[in-house]
Design a protein around this motif. Structure first.
Motif, PDB file in Angstrom:
ATOM      1  N   GLU A  74       0.808  -1.236   0.033  1.00  0.00           N
ATOM      2  CA  GLU A  74      -0.034  -0.040  -0.125  1.00  0.00           C
ATOM      3  C   GLU A  74       0.946   1.263   0.006  1.00  0.00           C
ATOM      4  OE1 GLU A  74      -2.699  -0.017   3.209  1.00  0.00           O
ATOM      5  OE2 GLU A  74      -3.851  -1.751   2.344  1.00  0.00           O
ATOM      6  N   ASP A  75       2.181   1.149   0.727  1.00  0.00           N
ATOM      7  CA  ASP A  75       2.845   2.608   0.708  1.00  0.00           C
ATOM      8  C   ASP A  75       3.993   2.343  -0.387  1.00  0.00           C
ATOM      9  OD1 ASP A  75       4.371   0.442   1.771  1.00  0.00           O
ATOM     10  OD2 ASP A  75       4.932   1.202   3.597  1.00  0.00           O
ATOM     11  N   GLY A  76       4.007   1.436  -1.090  1.00  0.00           N
ATOM     12  CA  GLY A  76       5.071   1.449  -2.277  1.00  0.00           C
ATOM     13  C   GLY A  76       6.494   1.434  -1.770  1.00  0.00           C
ATOM     14  N   SER A  77       6.453   0.430  -0.885  1.00  0.00           N
ATOM     15  CA  SER A  77       7.762   0.137  -0.114  1.00  0.00           C
ATOM     16  C   SER A  77       8.282  -1.159  -0.901  1.00  0.00           C
ATOM     17  CB  SER A  77       7.704  -0.407   1.254  1.00  0.00           C
ATOM     18  OG  SER A  77       6.839  -1.149   1.528  1.00  0.00           O
ATOM     19  N   PHE A  78       9.505  -1.286  -0.913  1.00  0.00           N
ATOM     20  CA  PHE A  78      10.278  -2.465  -1.570  1.00  0.00           C
ATOM     21  C   PHE A  78      10.223  -3.577  -0.658  1.00  0.00           C
ATOM     22  CE2 PHE A  78      13.527  -5.128  -3.458  1.00  0.00           C
ATOM     23  CZ  PHE A  78      13.608  -4.700  -4.699  1.00  0.00           C
ATOM     24  N   TRP A  79       9.307  -4.520  -1.174  1.00  0.00           N
ATOM     25  CA  TRP A  79       9.192  -5.892  -0.507  1.00  0.00           C
ATOM     26  C   TRP A  79       9.274  -7.061  -1.503  1.00  0.00           C
ATOM     27  CZ3 TRP A  79       4.933  -6.614   3.754  1.00  0.00           C
ATOM     28  CH2 TRP A  79       5.259  -8.025   4.312  1.00  0.00           C
ATOM     29  N   GLY A  80      10.463  -7.704  -1.290  1.00  0.00           N
ATOM     30  CA  GLY A  80      10.612  -8.681  -2.524  1.00  0.00           C
ATOM     31  C   GLY A  80       9.644  -9.818  -2.424  1.00  0.00           C
ATOM     32  N   TYR A  81       9.279 -10.569  -3.300  1.00  0.00           N
ATOM     33  CA  TYR A  81       8.201 -11.612  -3.396  1.00  0.00           C
ATOM     34  C   TYR A  81       9.037 -12.810  -3.785  1.00  0.00           C
ATOM     35  CZ  TYR A  81       4.597 -15.012  -4.027  1.00  0.00           C
ATOM     36  OH  TYR A  81       3.734 -16.098  -3.703  1.00  0.00           O
ATOM     37  N   ASP A  82       9.403 -12.983  -5.010  1.00  0.00           N
ATOM     38  CA  ASP A  82       9.772 -14.032  -5.798  1.00  0.00           C
ATOM     39  C   ASP A  82      11.195 -14.533  -5.260  1.00  0.00           C
ATOM     40  OD1 ASP A  82      10.293 -16.579  -7.010  1.00  0.00           O
ATOM     41  OD2 ASP A  82       9.316 -15.777  -8.973  1.00  0.00           O
ATOM     42  N   LYS A  83      11.524 -15.318  -4.196  1.00  0.00           N
ATOM     43  CA  LYS A  83      12.781 -15.518  -3.904  1.00  0.00           C
ATOM     44  C   LYS A  83      13.299 -16.560  -4.581  1.00  0.00           C
ATOM     45  CE  LYS A  83      12.003 -12.959   0.309  1.00  0.00           C
ATOM     46  NZ  LYS A  83      12.059 -13.281   1.844  1.00  0.00           N
ATOM     47  N   ASN A  84      12.722 -17.218  -5.525  1.00  0.00           N
ATOM     48  CA  ASN A  84      13.317 -18.580  -6.009  1.00  0.00           C
ATOM     49  C   ASN A  84      14.273 -18.180  -7.245  1.00  0.00           C
ATOM     50  OD1 ASN A  84      11.755 -20.190  -4.313  1.00  0.00           O
ATOM     51  ND2 ASN A  84      10.050 -20.032  -5.853  1.00  0.00           N
ATOM     52  N   ASN A  85      14.258 -16.885  -7.657  1.00  0.00           N
ATOM     53  CA  ASN A  85      15.180 -16.142  -8.555  1.00  0.00           C
ATOM     54  C   ASN A  85      16.647 -15.918  -7.871  1.00  0.00           C
ATOM     55  OD1 ASN A  85      12.964 -16.159 -10.536  1.00  0.00           O
ATOM     56  ND2 ASN A  85      12.534 -14.085  -9.847  1.00  0.00           N
ATOM     57  N   TRP A  86      17.543 -16.674  -8.044  1.00  0.00           N
ATOM     58  CA  TRP A  86      18.899 -16.309  -7.471  1.00  0.00           C
ATOM     59  C   TRP A  86      20.026 -16.893  -8.157  1.00  0.00           C
ATOM     60  CZ3 TRP A  86      20.192 -21.485  -7.152  1.00  0.00           C
ATOM     61  CH2 TRP A  86      19.466 -22.539  -6.953  1.00  0.00           C
ATOM     62  N   GLN A  87      21.158 -16.646  -7.568  1.00  0.00           N
ATOM     63  CA  GLN A  87      22.724 -17.032  -8.271  1.00  0.00           C
ATOM     64  C   GLN A  87      23.159 -17.844  -7.072  1.00  0.00           C
ATOM     65  OE1 GLN A  87      24.873 -13.327  -8.854  1.00  0.00           O
ATOM     66  NE2 GLN A  87      23.967 -12.998 -10.924  1.00  0.00           N
ATOM     67  N   GLU A  88      23.933 -18.842  -7.358  1.00  0.00           N
ATOM     68  CA  GLU A  88      24.890 -19.787  -6.406  1.00  0.00           C
ATOM     69  C   GLU A  88      26.047 -18.553  -6.191  1.00  0.00           C
ATOM     70  OE1 GLU A  88      23.991 -22.009  -5.137  1.00  0.00           O
ATOM     71  OE2 GLU A  88      22.976 -23.723  -6.541  1.00  0.00           O
ATOM     72  N   THR A  89      26.358 -18.855  -4.855  1.00  0.00           N
ATOM     73  CA  THR A  89      27.579 -18.258  -4.425  1.00  0.00           C
ATOM     74  C   THR A  89      28.932 -19.077  -3.885  1.00  0.00           C
ATOM     75  OG1 THR A  89      26.978 -18.306  -2.005  1.00  0.00           O
ATOM     76  CG2 THR A  89      26.290 -16.280  -3.469  1.00  0.00           C
ATOM     77  N   GLU A  90      29.923 -18.829  -3.525  1.00  0.00           N
ATOM     78  CA  GLU A  90      30.691 -19.815  -3.317  1.00  0.00           C
ATOM     79  C   GLU A  90      30.422 -20.565  -2.103  1.00  0.00           C
ATOM     80  OE1 GLU A  90      35.899 -19.958  -1.990  1.00  0.00           O
ATOM     81  OE2 GLU A  90      34.789 -18.013  -2.860  1.00  0.00           O
ATOM     82  N   ALA A  91      29.815 -19.689  -0.995  1.00  0.00           N
ATOM     83  CA  ALA A  91      29.442 -20.149   0.362  1.00  0.00           C
ATOM     84  C   ALA A  91      28.389 -21.305  -0.115  1.00  0.00           C
ATOM     85  CB  ALA A  91      28.806 -18.976   1.017  1.00  0.00           C
ATOM     86  N   SER A  92      27.330 -20.970  -1.074  1.00  0.00           N
ATOM     87  CA  SER A  92      26.130 -21.734  -1.264  1.00  0.00           C
ATOM     88  C   SER A  92      26.695 -22.960  -1.693  1.00  0.00           C
ATOM     89  CB  SER A  92      25.130 -21.180  -2.057  1.00  0.00           C
ATOM     90  OG  SER A  92      25.644 -20.987  -3.434  1.00  0.00           O
TER      91      SER A  92
END
Length: 273
Positions: free
Chosen positions: A153-171
């Motif tokens: 409602e307030d236009g704040s940034f709130w991510g939804y689709d967290k299934n879009n990602w990159q692997e990292t060395e740690a992951s």
């Protein structure tokens, strides 16, 4: 545009008790700046108790001569999960496995030789540009996804689709210690994956700033149809520690296809659970 002046797009949407979202879904699809003669739609309705099928059939009659084709498929998987439990961590591998089966059934039922692209579109995506189909096709990648946020409602940034990602060395190091059948999930405090989520990437670098991805969701995912035809589908079993959409991305990459995200190209999802 790609090799044709207008490629034929098949829009695929799996549905379950989706009646509340369908009016907005229909309005947004109908506002797309794309030749309707080059759009086919197919739906799979599963384990549904509301008016989803009736609404679809009414819309199918309205769009009979407006779009290239509108098909409705029905198949129950007998998987009933209460709405307040659908995002519980321990239930996700099983839930996502049934979602994968649903997507594969719909894909196998709907894909035709004339289709150049497949668009996987969630019914509860509630805001996107009328130009989005032309824009994503112009990117000319095997798999491409915009950045899906929640509509607030307030236009704040709130991510939804967290299934879009990159692997990292740690992951990647973390996965070396896991049982091959362990399914990784994003957005849960119970098990942190150490991946770089697209919702956390810079969004100010332009609509068409591309980033390589290793996992994708399917809120609005455009796939060249030949990627599916050559065998990349949605694993209902653990594939490189993923199932369903993220497993599809892993499979597509293993086959040599490009998987690309556009962090600056924003779409919005309903503010639901």
């Amino acid at each position: 545009m790609s090799r044709h002046s207008h490629d034929h797009v098949l829009i695929l949407t799996p549905l379950k008790n989706a009646a509340a979202y369908l009016p907005t879904y229909f309005d947004l699809v109908d506002q797309l700046d794309y030749p309707k003669s080059k759009i086919s739609l197919a739906f799979l309705v599963s384990d549904t108790t509301d008016d989803t099928v009736a609404l679809l059939r009414a819309q199918q009659k309205k769009w009979r001569y407006r779009y290239h084709a509108v098909h409705i498929h029905e198949k129950d998987f007998r998987f009933d999960l209460p709405e307040d439990q659908r995002h519980q961590f321990q239930l996700q591998p099983l839930r996502r496995s049934f979602m994968a089966r649903s997507r594969n059934y719909l894909l196998a039922s709907a894909l035709r030789p004339e289709h150049d692209f497949v668009l996987w579109l969630d019914v509860d995506v509630v805001k996107y540009s009328a130009n989005i189909l032309k824009d994503l096709i112009s990117v000319n990648e095997d798999v491409v996804v915009p950045n899906c946020l929640r509509l607030t409602e307030d236009g704040s940034f709130w991510g939804y689709d967290k299934n879009n990602w990159q692997e990292t060395e740690a992951s990647l190091n973390l996965q070396k210690e896991l049982d091959p059948d362990y399914v990784l999930l994003e957005g849960y405090f119970e098990f942190l994956t150490n991946r770089y989520l697209m919702v956390d990437m810079p969004t100010h670098l332009g609509l068409f700033n591309k980033v390589p991805l290793d996992g994708v969701g399917a809120t609005f995912t455009l796939v060249k149809a030949d990627v599916h035809r050559e065998g990349a589908n949605f694993p209902s079993f653990p594939f490189q520690h993923q199932v369903e959409t993220e497993g599809f991305a892993k499979m597509a990459k293993a086959m040599g296809f490009n998987v690309i995200g556009l962090p600056g190209y924003i779409i919005y999802h309903a503010m639901n659970a």
